[in-house]
Design a protein around this motif. Structure first.
Motif, PDB file in Angstrom:
ATOM      1  N   TYR A 176      55.080   5.947 -38.180  1.00 26.38           N
ATOM      2  CA  TYR A 176      55.833   7.017 -38.832  1.00 26.38           C
ATOM      3  C   TYR A 176      55.057   8.326 -38.876  1.00 26.38           C
ATOM      4  CZ  TYR A 176      59.833   4.307 -40.484  1.00 26.38           C
ATOM      5  OH  TYR A 176      60.998   3.577 -40.556  1.00 26.38           O
ATOM      6  N   ALA A 177      53.735   8.255 -38.843  1.00 24.58           N
ATOM      7  CA  ALA A 177      52.943   9.485 -38.899  1.00 24.58           C
ATOM      8  C   ALA A 177      53.205  10.392 -37.708  1.00 24.58           C
ATOM      9  CB  ALA A 177      51.454   9.132 -38.969  1.00 24.58           C
ATOM     10  N   ALA A 178      53.672   9.827 -36.598  1.00 21.77           N
ATOM     11  CA  ALA A 178      53.928  10.615 -35.397  1.00 21.77           C
ATOM     12  C   ALA A 178      55.264  11.353 -35.437  1.00 21.77           C
ATOM     13  CB  ALA A 178      53.884   9.718 -34.167  1.00 21.77           C
ATOM     14  N   ILE A 179      56.185  10.963 -36.328  1.00 16.04           N
ATOM     15  CA  ILE A 179      57.516  11.583 -36.340  1.00 16.04           C
ATOM     16  C   ILE A 179      57.865  12.234 -37.668  1.00 16.04           C
ATOM     17  CG2 ILE A 179      58.372   9.962 -34.610  1.00 16.04           C
ATOM     18  CD1 ILE A 179      59.839   8.523 -36.875  1.00 16.04           C
ATOM     19  N   LEU A 180      57.216  11.849 -38.745  1.00 15.58           N
ATOM     20  CA  LEU A 180      57.517  12.432 -40.048  1.00 15.58           C
ATOM     21  C   LEU A 180      56.576  13.592 -40.345  1.00 15.58           C
ATOM     22  CD1 LEU A 180      58.165   9.349 -42.386  1.00 15.58           C
ATOM     23  CD2 LEU A 180      59.842  10.824 -41.271  1.00 15.58           C
ATOM     24  N   PRO A 181      57.009  14.544 -41.160  1.00 17.14           N
ATOM     25  CA  PRO A 181      56.106  15.627 -41.569  1.00 17.14           C
ATOM     26  C   PRO A 181      54.892  15.078 -42.312  1.00 17.14           C
ATOM     27  CG  PRO A 181      58.374  16.131 -42.129  1.00 17.14           C
ATOM     28  CD  PRO A 181      58.363  14.707 -41.693  1.00 17.14           C
ATOM     29  N   LYS A 182      53.879  15.895 -42.398  1.00 13.86           N
ATOM     30  CA  LYS A 182      52.645  15.481 -43.053  1.00 13.86           C
ATOM     31  C   LYS A 182      52.907  15.124 -44.514  1.00 13.86           C
ATOM     32  CE  LYS A 182      47.844  16.908 -43.813  1.00 13.86           C
ATOM     33  NZ  LYS A 182      46.870  18.009 -43.660  1.00 13.86           N
ATOM     34  N   ALA A 183      52.277  14.050 -44.961  1.00 16.72           N
ATOM     35  CA  ALA A 183      52.384  13.558 -46.342  1.00 16.72           C
ATOM     36  C   ALA A 183      53.751  12.977 -46.658  1.00 16.72           C
ATOM     37  CB  ALA A 183      52.042  14.642 -47.354  1.00 16.72           C
ATOM     38  N   SER A 184      54.587  12.743 -45.644  1.00 20.27           N
ATOM     39  CA  SER A 184      55.893  12.111 -45.858  1.00 20.27           C
ATOM     40  C   SER A 184      55.796  10.629 -45.518  1.00 20.27           C
ATOM     41  CB  SER A 184      56.969  12.771 -45.008  1.00 20.27           C
ATOM     42  OG  SER A 184      57.132  14.114 -45.377  1.00 20.27           O
ATOM     43  N   LYS A 185      56.460   9.805 -46.318  1.00 24.92           N
ATOM     44  CA  LYS A 185      56.353   8.354 -46.163  1.00 24.92           C
ATOM     45  C   LYS A 185      57.742   7.729 -46.011  1.00 24.92           C
ATOM     46  CE  LYS A 185      51.924   8.648 -46.763  1.00 24.92           C
ATOM     47  NZ  LYS A 185      50.998   8.425 -45.626  1.00 24.92           N
ATOM     48  N   PRO A 186      57.813   6.519 -45.422  1.00 28.91           N
ATOM     49  CA  PRO A 186      59.110   5.890 -45.151  1.00 28.91           C
ATOM     50  C   PRO A 186      59.490   4.861 -46.203  1.00 28.91           C
ATOM     51  CG  PRO A 186      57.423   4.780 -43.883  1.00 28.91           C
ATOM     52  CD  PRO A 186      56.713   5.848 -44.691  1.00 28.91           C
ATOM     53  N   PHE A 187      60.679   4.286 -46.023  1.00 25.39           N
ATOM     54  CA  PHE A 187      61.157   3.130 -46.781  1.00 25.39           C
ATOM     55  C   PHE A 187      61.287   1.958 -45.813  1.00 25.39           C
ATOM     56  CE2 PHE A 187      64.586   0.272 -47.935  1.00 25.39           C
ATOM     57  CZ  PHE A 187      64.276  -0.062 -49.254  1.00 25.39           C
ATOM     58  N   LEU A 188      60.787   0.783 -46.221  1.00 25.50           N
ATOM     59  CA  LEU A 188      60.762  -0.383 -45.335  1.00 25.50           C
ATOM     60  C   LEU A 188      61.222  -1.620 -46.096  1.00 25.50           C
ATOM     61  CD1 LEU A 188      57.154   0.247 -43.984  1.00 25.50           C
ATOM     62  CD2 LEU A 188      59.242   0.873 -42.791  1.00 25.50           C
ATOM     63  N   TYR A 189      62.150  -2.342 -45.510  1.00 25.93           N
ATOM     64  CA  TYR A 189      62.501  -3.675 -45.981  1.00 25.93           C
ATOM     65  C   TYR A 189      62.350  -4.626 -44.797  1.00 25.93           C
ATOM     66  CZ  TYR A 189      65.296  -7.817 -46.703  1.00 25.93           C
ATOM     67  OH  TYR A 189      65.709  -9.127 -46.749  1.00 25.93           O
ATOM     68  N   ILE A 190      61.451  -5.603 -44.948  1.00 28.59           N
ATOM     69  CA  ILE A 190      61.139  -6.522 -43.854  1.00 28.59           C
ATOM     70  C   ILE A 190      61.161  -7.945 -44.398  1.00 28.59           C
ATOM     71  CG2 ILE A 190      59.383  -7.257 -42.190  1.00 28.59           C
ATOM     72  CD1 ILE A 190      58.391  -4.402 -42.091  1.00 28.59           C
ATOM     73  N   SER A 191      61.896  -8.812 -43.709  1.00 31.96           N
ATOM     74  CA  SER A 191      61.954 -10.228 -44.047  1.00 31.96           C
ATOM     75  C   SER A 191      61.514 -11.028 -42.828  1.00 31.96           C
ATOM     76  CB  SER A 191      63.375 -10.624 -44.468  1.00 31.96           C
ATOM     77  OG  SER A 191      63.434 -12.004 -44.777  1.00 31.96           O
ATOM     78  N   ILE A 192      60.469 -11.824 -42.997  1.00 34.68           N
ATOM     79  CA  ILE A 192      59.892 -12.597 -41.901  1.00 34.68           C
ATOM     80  C   ILE A 192      60.083 -14.076 -42.193  1.00 34.68           C
ATOM     81  CG2 ILE A 192      57.800 -13.097 -40.582  1.00 34.68           C
ATOM     82  CD1 ILE A 192      56.739 -10.369 -41.402  1.00 34.68           C
ATOM     83  N   ALA A 193      60.565 -14.780 -41.207  1.00 36.26           N
ATOM     84  CA  ALA A 193      60.726 -16.234 -41.310  1.00 36.26           C
ATOM     85  C   ALA A 193      59.825 -16.896 -40.272  1.00 36.26           C
ATOM     86  CB  ALA A 193      62.184 -16.636 -41.080  1.00 36.26           C
ATOM     87  N   MET A 194      59.055 -17.889 -40.708  1.00 32.53           N
ATOM     88  CA  MET A 194      58.171 -18.626 -39.814  1.00 32.53           C
ATOM     89  C   MET A 194      58.007 -20.056 -40.335  1.00 32.53           C
ATOM     90  SD  MET A 194      54.414 -17.054 -40.818  1.00 32.53           S
ATOM     91  CE  MET A 194      54.888 -15.441 -40.213  1.00 32.53           C
ATOM     92  N   PRO A 195      57.526 -20.968 -39.532  1.00 33.27           N
ATOM     93  CA  PRO A 195      57.354 -22.347 -40.006  1.00 33.27           C
ATOM     94  C   PRO A 195      56.455 -22.397 -41.239  1.00 33.27           C
ATOM     95  CG  PRO A 195      57.141 -22.249 -37.627  1.00 33.27           C
ATOM     96  CD  PRO A 195      57.209 -20.828 -38.102  1.00 33.27           C
TER      97      PRO A 195
END
Length: 578
Positions: A288-307
């Motif tokens: 995200y640092a490559a596309i967002l303005p400086k000091a701007s942060k994203p929102f992330l929701y990640i669900s991982i399923a594994m054995p």
């Protein structure tokens, strides 16, 4: 320490009292009110609850009350409910390899009884009443008492850390602790879309969090984090390279390039367990640092399923962190999937503009309708004010002509120099120097002579009226002379007005007959030497704001330009360069 012979005494090893051991362990498991709520919430989910409500008082230090509609606790299990290492989740250590529940140690309720007062009200299906029982230091206080209840369990944790003074004094801001509790509930509300969640402060009728069990994932995010986040979500999926032997599968929602916040919000679940992973968070922030303005942060929701056998969940007292196999390759795969998704969404970035106070300043409604508005599901979605490009409120179209003086714009628009558009096209008296300019410009001696004659006559008439007003009006003859002269002055004024109107019409006729050849030649020369690209930029640019005293930002299409206003004034308006 020295013994009687002068040698250093070796300290003896003693067995700690069980109460001391339990209180030390309780401090590791229950670190703050939010960690206690997390343990209670996971127990409700393990019980199969579809509705969970939470009531909090003073940030959870005075009261944490959680009610669910799960299967409840049987009467026979109540005596050992809060003893250490009693659980219904596992029977042996090997069960950890295939565990699917959130709890497994049997320490949470026991730890709470050593640092707080705990009361349980429960009722299982088929019973005609429930039971109420209190616990202290892992043991039941008295026998369970029958009480009115509904199917499910209600647990009340009161006076948290009442006997750990140093820990309790560390929590000086109840509002901060309450926000942490809301954060835990918000994260589970996104993951468990089949469960309804609600949370409020004790004594309030309004809930701070409320989600329905029938809502979708995006609806849950919208209910918890607001429409501003839900509007900019992008779905993302990833999996390992070998489909025949699945190691992991990831799905989630990430914010697009149009969204930015002051800090990163990362909601991470591994096998339905709320955890944290700093290495994964840093890897995504690099993207995200490559596309967002400086000091701007994203929102992330990640669900991982594994054995389950690939995940070690027993490495932290609060179960906040886990360890899993092939961590580096898994993080690399997720990072690449998010980067590819963002590159696709980056081509459809949206820039909003806004006209402030348009109605109060008399801006037509058409200007408001021309503003870009995104739609989703047939509904108009207004962008937040802080996401809109600042423009001048009196200039909805953003054209540079609107920043000229109104009187100047009026004269330029009239084309004859004698009519001011800001005075509703009323004739005005022109100064003598402007008259000479008109004489030189038109090269029409007859017309120039009439203009000069009428202007001179106007000045003489003004002097005549002024002198008449100074006459002695005490005598009858003086009064009659004054009345006669005033009537004559009014007649002369009407004649002057008629003459001025005739001059205006003559000027327009001259322009229509194209007799002003010098002006026509000048316009033709300007058209020939005009740079079409620069003309389009200046004509259709949108004013953004001032950079300093003489430089301003304007936007044309998708480009941002820096204009020198002083030089632009010299080139366009010929005011003279400093």
């Amino acid at each position: 320490m020295m013994d009687s012979s002068g040698r250093t005494a070796v300290p003896s090893i003693k067995r700690l009292d069980e109460a001391v051991v339990n209180r030390i362990a309780a401090g590791e498991v229950i670190q703050r009110p939010a960690s206690a709520l997390k343990e209670l919430l996971e127990n409700s989910l393990d019980a199969g609850a579809t509705s969970i409500s939470v009531v909090v008082k003073e940030g959870g230090l005075k009261l944490i009350q959680i009610s669910d509609n799960g299967h409840g606790i049987s009467y026979e299990d109540l005596p050992i409910l809060c003893e250490r290492h009693t659980t219904s989740k596992i029977n042996s250590y090997e069960d950890l390899q295939t565990i699917t529940t959130l709890g497994f140690r049997g320490e949470a309720l026991a730890s709470m009884t050593f640092v707080a007062h705990l009361t349980v009200i429960t009722m299982t299906e088929g019973q005609i009443h429930g039971y109420r029982v209190s616990y202290k230091d892992g043991a039941m206080e008295g026998e369970p008492r029958p009480c009115a209840a509904i199917k499910g369990t209600q647990i009340m944790v009161e006076n948290l850390f009442y006997n750990v003074i140093a820990r309790k004094k560390a929590f000086k801001n109840p509002s901060e602790e309450y926000s942490r509790i809301l954060d835990v509930i918000s994260r589970y509300a996104i993951q468990k879309i089949g469960v309804s969640f609600s949370c409020k402060k004790h004594g309030d009728s309004r809930t701070d969090i409320h989600t329905d069990s029938t809502s979708s994932r995006t609806d849950a995010i919208r209910a918890v984090y607001g429409p501003g986040v839900a509007r900019e979500l992008v779905s993302v999926t990833a999996s390992d390279d070998d489909p025949s032997h699945s190691i992991f599968k990831m799905d989630g929602y990430i914010s697009s390039a149009n969204y930015s916040a002051k800090k990163t919000t990362m909601v991470l679940f591994i096998n339905d367990r709320l955890v944290e992973c700093s290495s994964l968070k840093k890897a995504i922030e690099v993207v995200y640092a490559a596309i967002l303005p400086k000091a701007s942060k994203p929102f992330l929701y990640i669900s991982i399923a594994m054995p389950p056998e690939h995940v070690d969940i027993n490495i932290h007292p609060t179960k906040r962190e886990v360890s899993f196999l092939n961590q580096e390759s898994l993080i690399d795969s997720i990072q690449k999937a998010i980067e590819a998704k963002l590159m696709q969404s980056n081509t459809t970035r949206t820039f909003y503009t806004q006209t402030l106070l348009s109605r109060s300043l008399g801006v037509p409604d058409e200007a408001e309708e021309s503003m870009p508005v995104q739609t989703q599901g047939g509904r108009n979605l207004k962008a937040p004010v802080n996401k809109l490009v600042r423009t001048d409120p009196s200039n909805p179209a953003g054209r540079m002509l609107a920043f000229m003086q109104k009187s100047l714009a009026g004269h330029v628009g009239s084309g004859n120099g004698l009519v001011d558009t800001n005075l509703n096209n009323r004739p005005v008296e022109m100064p003598m120097e402007d008259t000479r300019k008109i004489m030189d410009l038109t090269k029409n001696e007859e017309f120039a002579a009439e203009v000069q004659e009428d202007q001179t006559g106007a000045h003489l008439q003004n002097n005549k009226v002024h002198k008449i007003a100074q006459m002695d009006a005490s005598s009858l003859a003086g009064r009659e002379a004054l009345e006669h002269n005033i009537s004559q002055a009014n007649e002369d004024s009407r004649n002057e007005l008629t003459t001025t109107r005739r001059l205006v019409r003559q000027r327009r006729n001259l322009k229509e007959r194209a007799e002003l050849t010098s002006i026509q030649e000048l316009l033709a020369t300007i058209d020939q030497e005009t740079h079409s690209g620069l003309e389009d930029i200046v004509k259709h640019c949108t004013f953004i704001g001032m950079a300093d005293e003489r430089l301003c930002f304007v936007q044309h299409k998708t480009y941002l330009y820096l204009l020198d206003i002083v030089k632009l004034r010299c080139e366009l308006l010929d005011f003279g360069c400093p």
